[in-house]
Scaffold this motif. Structure first.
Motif, PDB file in Angstrom:
ATOM      1  N   ASN A 110     -35.529 -36.602 -49.401  1.00  0.00           N
ATOM      2  CA  ASN A 110     -35.979 -37.638 -48.484  1.00  0.00           C
ATOM      3  C   ASN A 110     -36.166 -37.033 -47.102  1.00  0.00           C
ATOM      4  N   ASN A 111     -37.169 -37.489 -46.383  1.00  0.00           N
ATOM      5  CA  ASN A 111     -37.485 -36.922 -45.089  1.00  0.00           C
ATOM      6  C   ASN A 111     -36.876 -37.776 -43.987  1.00  0.00           C
ATOM      7  N   THR A 112     -35.673 -37.428 -43.559  1.00  0.00           N
ATOM      8  CA  THR A 112     -34.989 -38.163 -42.512  1.00  0.00           C
ATOM      9  C   THR A 112     -35.753 -38.064 -41.203  1.00  0.00           C
ATOM     10  N   VAL A 113     -36.428 -36.960 -40.951  1.00  0.00           N
ATOM     11  CA  VAL A 113     -37.179 -36.783 -39.705  1.00  0.00           C
ATOM     12  C   VAL A 113     -38.182 -37.922 -39.528  1.00  0.00           C
ATOM     13  N   ALA A 114     -38.823 -38.330 -40.606  1.00  0.00           N
ATOM     14  CA  ALA A 114     -39.806 -39.413 -40.518  1.00  0.00           C
ATOM     15  C   ALA A 114     -39.148 -40.740 -40.155  1.00  0.00           C
ATOM     16  N   ASP A 115     -37.850 -40.883 -40.441  1.00  0.00           N
ATOM     17  CA  ASP A 115     -37.136 -42.124 -40.142  1.00  0.00           C
ATOM     18  C   ASP A 115     -36.614 -42.178 -38.708  1.00  0.00           C
ATOM     19  N   LEU A 116     -36.644 -41.050 -38.009  1.00  0.00           N
ATOM     20  CA  LEU A 116     -36.159 -41.024 -36.625  1.00  0.00           C
ATOM     21  C   LEU A 116     -37.134 -41.754 -35.704  1.00  0.00           C
ATOM     22  N   VAL A 117     -36.594 -42.426 -34.705  1.00  0.00           N
ATOM     23  CA  VAL A 117     -37.464 -43.050 -33.698  1.00  0.00           C
ATOM     24  C   VAL A 117     -37.912 -41.943 -32.733  1.00  0.00           C
ATOM     25  N   PRO A 118     -39.027 -42.161 -32.023  1.00  0.00           N
ATOM     26  CA  PRO A 118     -39.541 -41.109 -31.132  1.00  0.00           C
ATOM     27  C   PRO A 118     -38.506 -40.613 -30.113  1.00  0.00           C
ATOM     28  N   GLU A 119     -37.663 -41.499 -29.583  1.00  0.00           N
ATOM     29  CA  GLU A 119     -36.631 -41.061 -28.626  1.00  0.00           C
ATOM     30  C   GLU A 119     -35.689 -40.049 -29.268  1.00  0.00           C
ATOM     31  N   GLN A 120     -35.304 -40.293 -30.534  1.00  0.00           N
ATOM     32  CA  GLN A 120     -34.398 -39.371 -31.221  1.00  0.00           C
ATOM     33  C   GLN A 120     -35.062 -38.022 -31.438  1.00  0.00           C
ATOM     34  N   ARG A 121     -36.324 -38.031 -31.855  1.00  0.00           N
ATOM     35  CA  ARG A 121     -37.040 -36.758 -32.061  1.00  0.00           C
ATOM     36  C   ARG A 121     -37.151 -35.985 -30.748  1.00  0.00           C
ATOM     37  N   ALA A 122     -37.481 -36.697 -29.661  1.00  0.00           N
ATOM     38  CA  ALA A 122     -37.619 -36.030 -28.358  1.00  0.00           C
ATOM     39  C   ALA A 122     -36.283 -35.433 -27.919  1.00  0.00           C
ATOM     40  N   LEU A 123     -35.200 -36.184 -28.097  1.00  0.00           N
ATOM     41  CA  LEU A 123     -33.878 -35.668 -27.718  1.00  0.00           C
ATOM     42  C   LEU A 123     -33.503 -34.457 -28.563  1.00  0.00           C
ATOM     43  N   LEU A 124     -33.724 -34.533 -29.867  1.00  0.00           N
ATOM     44  CA  LEU A 124     -33.382 -33.408 -30.746  1.00  0.00           C
ATOM     45  C   LEU A 124     -34.245 -32.188 -30.436  1.00  0.00           C
ATOM     46  N   ASP A 125     -35.517 -32.408 -30.100  1.00  0.00           N
ATOM     47  CA  ASP A 125     -36.372 -31.281 -29.695  1.00  0.00           C
ATOM     48  C   ASP A 125     -35.801 -30.597 -28.456  1.00  0.00           C
ATOM     49  N   ARG A 126     -35.386 -31.392 -27.469  1.00  0.00           N
ATOM     50  CA  ARG A 126     -34.843 -30.828 -26.228  1.00  0.00           C
ATOM     51  C   ARG A 126     -33.508 -30.119 -26.480  1.00  0.00           C
ATOM     52  N   LEU A 127     -32.668 -30.711 -27.337  1.00  0.00           N
ATOM     53  CA  LEU A 127     -31.395 -30.056 -27.672  1.00  0.00           C
ATOM     54  C   LEU A 127     -31.652 -28.741 -28.407  1.00  0.00           C
ATOM     55  N   ALA A 128     -32.639 -28.740 -29.289  1.00  0.00           N
ATOM     56  CA  ALA A 128     -32.990 -27.510 -30.019  1.00  0.00           C
ATOM     57  C   ALA A 128     -33.499 -26.437 -29.066  1.00  0.00           C
ATOM     58  N   ALA A 129     -34.128 -26.858 -27.967  1.00  0.00           N
ATOM     59  CA  ALA A 129     -34.640 -25.906 -26.973  1.00  0.00           C
ATOM     60  C   ALA A 129     -33.544 -25.418 -26.031  1.00  0.00           C
ATOM     61  N   GLY A 130     -32.330 -25.964 -26.178  1.00  0.00           N
ATOM     62  CA  GLY A 130     -31.213 -25.486 -25.373  1.00  0.00           C
ATOM     63  C   GLY A 130     -30.746 -26.423 -24.281  1.00  0.00           C
ATOM     64  N   ASP A 131     -31.382 -27.577 -24.116  1.00  0.00           N
ATOM     65  CA  ASP A 131     -30.937 -28.537 -23.101  1.00  0.00           C
ATOM     66  C   ASP A 131     -29.589 -29.137 -23.469  1.00  0.00           C
ATOM     67  N   THR A 132     -28.857 -29.551 -22.456  1.00  0.00           N
ATOM     68  CA  THR A 132     -27.653 -30.342 -22.694  1.00  0.00           C
ATOM     69  C   THR A 132     -28.087 -31.775 -22.975  1.00  0.00           C
ATOM     70  N   ILE A 133     -27.170 -32.580 -23.475  1.00  0.00           N
ATOM     71  CA  ILE A 133     -27.502 -33.986 -23.721  1.00  0.00           C
ATOM     72  C   ILE A 133     -27.879 -34.669 -22.414  1.00  0.00           C
ATOM     73  N   ALA A 134     -27.144 -34.376 -21.347  1.00  0.00           N
ATOM     74  CA  ALA A 134     -27.441 -34.989 -20.040  1.00  0.00           C
ATOM     75  C   ALA A 134     -28.832 -34.598 -19.550  1.00  0.00           C
ATOM     76  N   ALA A 135     -29.189 -33.316 -19.687  1.00  0.00           N
ATOM     77  CA  ALA A 135     -30.505 -32.859 -19.245  1.00  0.00           C
ATOM     78  C   ALA A 135     -31.615 -33.466 -20.108  1.00  0.00           C
ATOM     79  N   ALA A 136     -31.380 -33.542 -21.417  1.00  0.00           N
ATOM     80  CA  ALA A 136     -32.365 -34.137 -22.317  1.00  0.00           C
ATOM     81  C   ALA A 136     -32.558 -35.615 -21.994  1.00  0.00           C
ATOM     82  N   ALA A 137     -31.457 -36.317 -21.719  1.00  0.00           N
ATOM     83  CA  ALA A 137     -31.523 -37.740 -21.373  1.00  0.00           C
ATOM     84  C   ALA A 137     -32.350 -37.934 -20.105  1.00  0.00           C
TER      85      ALA A 137
END
Length: 181
Positions: A110-137
């Motif tokens: 099952n593709n959980t990525v497709a179930d994520l809302v755009p905000e979640q994908r954007a936050l996870l992209d930023r976290l994957a790029a090395g941002d902190t949660i505060a910076a991503a927010a």
């Protein structure tokens, strides 16, 4: 027989992992029932969205679990996947469709990525790029509280306990290689 192709089939190592998977499935509308004996005399139980769970400790229980899966029930089995019994269970269930091992989804499952809302994908992209949660927010114009809530929801969707595991699961399912620091 019309078996639902996405009936969940999970083999997990311990009862804690089973609880995590069961919470996710019940949230998605599945009805959890302890044991692998089906209460319904009808052959096809797909429409009931029933997920049976328990420990696989002997060949008889293994047969009950596989029969229930063949009849359309979801399965969450606690079993050592490396034992002969565990390998037999996974092989038999794999003939019916994808088998999830542990609490995360397999590649091609099952593709959980497709179930994520755009905000979640954007936050996870930023976290994957090395941002902190505060910076991503801040970059996504979200409050820290909202960002933490969205990330917690993503962790639950991926069935993982830590944000790092959620980011890695997100990258795996998206097909992107994890960054090394």
């Amino acid at each position: 027989m019309t078996r639902q192709p996405d009936a969940p089939r999970h083999v997990v190592a311990n009862p804690g992992d089973a609880d995590t998977v069961l919470r996710r499935l019940t949230r998605d509308g599945w009805v959890a029932r302890d044991g692998f004996a089906l209460p319904d005399p009808a052959w096809d139980v797909t429409g009931s969205r029933l997920v049976l769970h328990g420990r696989i400790g002997d060949p008889d229980t293994l047969q009950l679990a596989v029969l229930a899966a063949a009849r359309g029930a979801g399965i969450v089995a606690v079993c050592d996947a490396e034992s002969p019994l565990g390998r037999a269970l996974i092989d038999d269930l794999a003939r019916l469709g994808p088998v999830h091992q542990g609490v995360t989804e397999p590649v091609g499952g099952n593709n959980t990525v497709a179930d994520l809302v755009p905000e979640q994908r954007a936050l996870l992209d930023r976290l994957a790029a090395g941002d902190t949660i505060a910076a991503a927010a801040a970059a996504e114009f979200l409050s820290l509280r909202t960002a933490n809530r969205r990330i917690a929801e993503a962790r639950a969707m991926f069935g993982v306990r830590t944000t790092r595991e959620a980011v890695l699961a997100y990258l795996r399912q998206r097909g992107a290689p994890p960054r090394s620091h």
